[in-house]
Design a protein around this motif. Structure first.
Motif, PDB file in Angstrom:
ATOM      1  N   ILE A 166      -5.037  -4.153  -0.687  1.00  0.00           N
ATOM      2  CA  ILE A 166      -5.092  -3.435  -2.073  1.00  0.00           C
ATOM      3  C   ILE A 166      -6.232  -3.785  -2.909  1.00  0.00           C
ATOM      4  O   ILE A 166      -6.725  -3.094  -3.802  1.00  0.00           O
ATOM      5  N   THR A 220       0.709  12.436   3.406  1.00  0.00           N
ATOM      6  CA  THR A 220      -0.147  12.926   2.022  1.00  0.00           C
ATOM      7  C   THR A 220       0.395  14.226   1.665  1.00  0.00           C
ATOM      8  O   THR A 220       0.402  15.194   2.656  1.00  0.00           O
ATOM      9  N   ASP A 225      -4.780   0.425  -6.898  1.00  0.00           N
ATOM     10  CA  ASP A 225      -4.007   1.140  -7.535  1.00  0.00           C
ATOM     11  C   ASP A 225      -2.932   1.998  -6.908  1.00  0.00           C
ATOM     12  O   ASP A 225      -2.759   3.075  -7.160  1.00  0.00           O
ATOM     13  N   PRO A 226      -2.087   1.279  -6.154  1.00  0.00           N
ATOM     14  CA  PRO A 226      -0.905   1.807  -5.431  1.00  0.00           C
ATOM     15  C   PRO A 226       0.167   2.060  -6.708  1.00  0.00           C
ATOM     16  O   PRO A 226       0.033   1.117  -7.489  1.00  0.00           O
ATOM     17  N   TYR A 227       0.976   2.839  -6.478  1.00  0.00           N
ATOM     18  CA  TYR A 227       2.211   3.118  -7.604  1.00  0.00           C
ATOM     19  C   TYR A 227       3.083   2.169  -6.976  1.00  0.00           C
ATOM     20  O   TYR A 227       3.569   1.667  -7.956  1.00  0.00           O
ATOM     21  N   LYS A 252      -4.545   9.849  -0.787  1.00  0.00           N
ATOM     22  CA  LYS A 252      -5.459   8.817  -0.426  1.00  0.00           C
ATOM     23  C   LYS A 252      -5.964   9.096   0.923  1.00  0.00           C
ATOM     24  O   LYS A 252      -6.385   7.938   1.462  1.00  0.00           O
ATOM     25  N   SER A 292       2.134  -4.258  -6.388  1.00  0.00           N
ATOM     26  CA  SER A 292       1.325  -3.562  -7.226  1.00  0.00           C
ATOM     27  C   SER A 292       0.980  -4.097  -8.678  1.00  0.00           C
ATOM     28  O   SER A 292       0.310  -3.726  -9.409  1.00  0.00           O
ATOM     29  N   TRP A 347       0.379  12.941  -3.301  1.00  0.00           N
ATOM     30  CA  TRP A 347       0.862  11.603  -3.270  1.00  0.00           C
ATOM     31  C   TRP A 347       0.519  11.164  -1.888  1.00  0.00           C
ATOM     32  O   TRP A 347       0.291  12.195  -0.962  1.00  0.00           O
ATOM     33  N   TRP A 405       1.301   5.871  -3.215  1.00  0.00           N
ATOM     34  CA  TRP A 405       0.183   6.135  -4.048  1.00  0.00           C
ATOM     35  C   TRP A 405       0.573   7.483  -4.801  1.00  0.00           C
ATOM     36  O   TRP A 405       1.096   8.388  -3.953  1.00  0.00           O
ATOM     37  N   ASN A 406       0.435   7.477  -6.089  1.00  0.00           N
ATOM     38  CA  ASN A 406       0.722   8.919  -6.758  1.00  0.00           C
ATOM     39  C   ASN A 406      -0.576   9.470  -6.809  1.00  0.00           C
ATOM     40  O   ASN A 406      -0.995  10.088  -7.958  1.00  0.00           O
TER      41      ASN A 406
END
Length: 362
Positions: free
Chosen positions: A95, A285, A100-102, A345, A162, A216, A341-342
Motif C-alpha cells: 500500500i 476491475t 489509498d485502498p478503500y 487501479k 487501510s 472499482w 479500491w473505489n
C-alpha cells in the motif's frame, strides 16, 4: 523534507540509491545540501570541490525529499526498503506503493503507516481472545501458536489495514473461520467452510460504488475448492433478484460470476470455465466503459460486458465473505488477502499483482 545522518564511507551515489532508488537524485541532494569538499572524508579534496564518488564524513546531516518525483519505488522495493544512515530500513509495502485502498485485509502487513493487529483470534479451549500482530511485517505466528496451544484458533476479527476501520468480524463462535499458519502455499490463511463467514458491520451502504456506475478494483488471493454448486465469494446480497448489491460467486462449472441484482432487474455476467478452482490471484476491475476486466494470476483472462447505472439504493446486507450474510451459498475457500479500491487501479496491475504473485508463489 526529512533528514538523516551519514555513516562511515557513504558517498553521494550511495545516498541517492539508498534514499531515492535513483542515481539521478545526486543532483537533488547537492541542491538540498552543502556537500562540497569540506564534508568529504578524504582530505585531498578541496573544500570547494565536489566529487560524488568520495566518501562523506560520518554524522553529516543530510536533507532529502521522500516525496520527490525522482524516487523510484520499484527499485527501493527490490532493495528491501529505504536504507537510513543508522542502518534502519523502512520496508516499502504494497500500500506504500499503491496508496489509498478503500479497504485492505491480509495476514501480513500491507502498509507501513498501519500499526494495528492483523487478526483477533479466539482460543477454542477456553474462548479467550487475543490480537495477533506482525513480526518483521509477517504474521506473528510465534505469538499465535503460543496463545492457542493445542486448541484451534478461530478468527473473531480481520482488521482493515487501510486505516479506514472497515473490519471484518464474526461475534458468533460457531460461525468463526479457522486460521492456518501455512495453509496457502506455506503462507497463513483463513479457512472458510461449513457456513463460517465474516462480515463488515453497518456496511450495507458502504460498498454501493460496486453495484452502480462507479469504477472499482478488487484483488483477492484465495484457494477455491471445487464448489459443486453456487458458492459465495464476496457479497452484500443474498443472491435474490429483488434485492440490491453485488453477489460474487464461484459456480459448479469452476467459474466466477458477478451478479448485480437491482430490485427485480437481473444484471449479471459470468466468466469462462477454469477461473477459480485452486490457488488463484483474482483481479476484477469495473471500468467506465461498461466492462469488468477479469484477470487470473496476473494475466488478462476475460472482459465481461456489464452496463451498470447509478442508483441510490443501499445493498441488502453487510459485506460478507465465506457465504452470503444469512449463511446461504456457503463456500469452502481459503482467503489470505483481499483489497478493494473505489477507483480503477488497472494502471497499477504490475505493482499490485507482481507483489502478490511473488509473495504467495503464484
Amino acid at each position: 523534507m526529512q533528514t538523516i545522518k551519514t555513516v562511515a564511507n557513504q558517498t553521494l551515489v550511495n545516498l541517492a540509491i539508498q534514499l531515492y532508488g535513483n542515481v539521478d537524485a545526486v543532483r537533488e541532494l547537492l541542491e538540498l545540501n552543502d556537500l562540497t569538499g569540506k564534508m568529504a572524508l578524504d582530505e585531498d579534496l578541496a573544500e570547494d570541490e565536489i566529487d560524488i564518488a568520495y566518501s562523506l564524513k560520518p554524522d553529516v546531516e543530510i536533507i532529502y525529499n521522500p516525496d520527490s518525483e525522482l524516487v523510484d519505488k520499484k527499485v527501493l522495493e527490490e532493495l528491501g526498503g529505504r536504507v537510513f544512515a543508522d542502518g534502519y530500513v523502512v520496508i516499502l509495502l504494497l500500500i506504500d506503493n499503491v496508496p489509498d485502498p478503500y479497504c485492505a485485509y491480509s495476514l501480513r502487513r500491507l502498509y507501513t503507516k498501519y500499526n494495528g493487529a492483523a487478526v483477533r483470534i479466539r482460543r477454542t479451549s477456553d474462548d479467550s481472545e487475543m490480537d495477533i500482530g506482525f513480526t518483521n511485517n509477517e504474521l506473528d505466528t510465534t505469538s499465535l501458536l503460543s496463545f492457542i496451544g493445542a486448541s484451534e484458533g478461530r478468527v473473531v476479527k480481520w482488521y482493515d489495514q487501510s486505516n479506514n476501520d472497515r473490519n471484518f468480524t464474526q461475534p458468533s463462535s460457531s460461525l468463526q473461520p479457522l486460521i492456518s499458519i501455512d495453509g496457502l502455499n506455506g503462507k497463513p490463511t483463513i479457512k472458510y467452510t461449513g457456513g463460517t463467514r465474516m462480515y463488515i458491520p453497518s456496511s450495507a451502504g458502504m460498498f454501493n460504488f460496486m453495484h452502480n456506475d462507479s469504477e472499482w478494483t478488487m484483488n483477492m488471493v484465495m484457494n477455491q475448492y471445487y464448489p459443486g454448486s453456487t458458492r459465495a465469494l464476496l457479497t452484500n446480497n443474498v443472491g435474490n433478484i429483488s434485492n440490491y448489491g453485488i453477489f460474487m460467486a464461484a459456480l459448479s462449472s469452476e467459474r466466477v460470476t458477478f451478479y448485480f441484482p437491482r430490485g427485480g432487474t437481473d444484471i449479471s455476467t459470468a466468466s469462462n470455465n477454469g477461473l477459480v478452482t485452486g490457488i488463484t490471484l483474482l483481479t476484477a476491475t469495473h471500468a467506465n466503459d461498461n466492462n469488468i476486466y477479469v484477470r487470473r494470476n496476473g494475466a488478462a483472462f476475460q472482459t465481461l460486458p456489464i452496463a451498470l447505472t447509478a442508483i441510490a439504493n443501499d445493498a441488502t446486507n453487510n459485506m460478507t465473505i465465506g457465504a452470503n450474510y444469512s449463511g446461504g451459498n456457503a463456500n469452502t475457500i481459503d482467503v489470505s488477502e483481499l483489497m478493494i479500491w473505489n477507483a480503477n487501479k488497472s494502471g497499477s496491475n504490475d505493482d499490485i499483482e507482481g507483489n502478490l504473485k511473488t509473495y504467495y508463489g503464484i
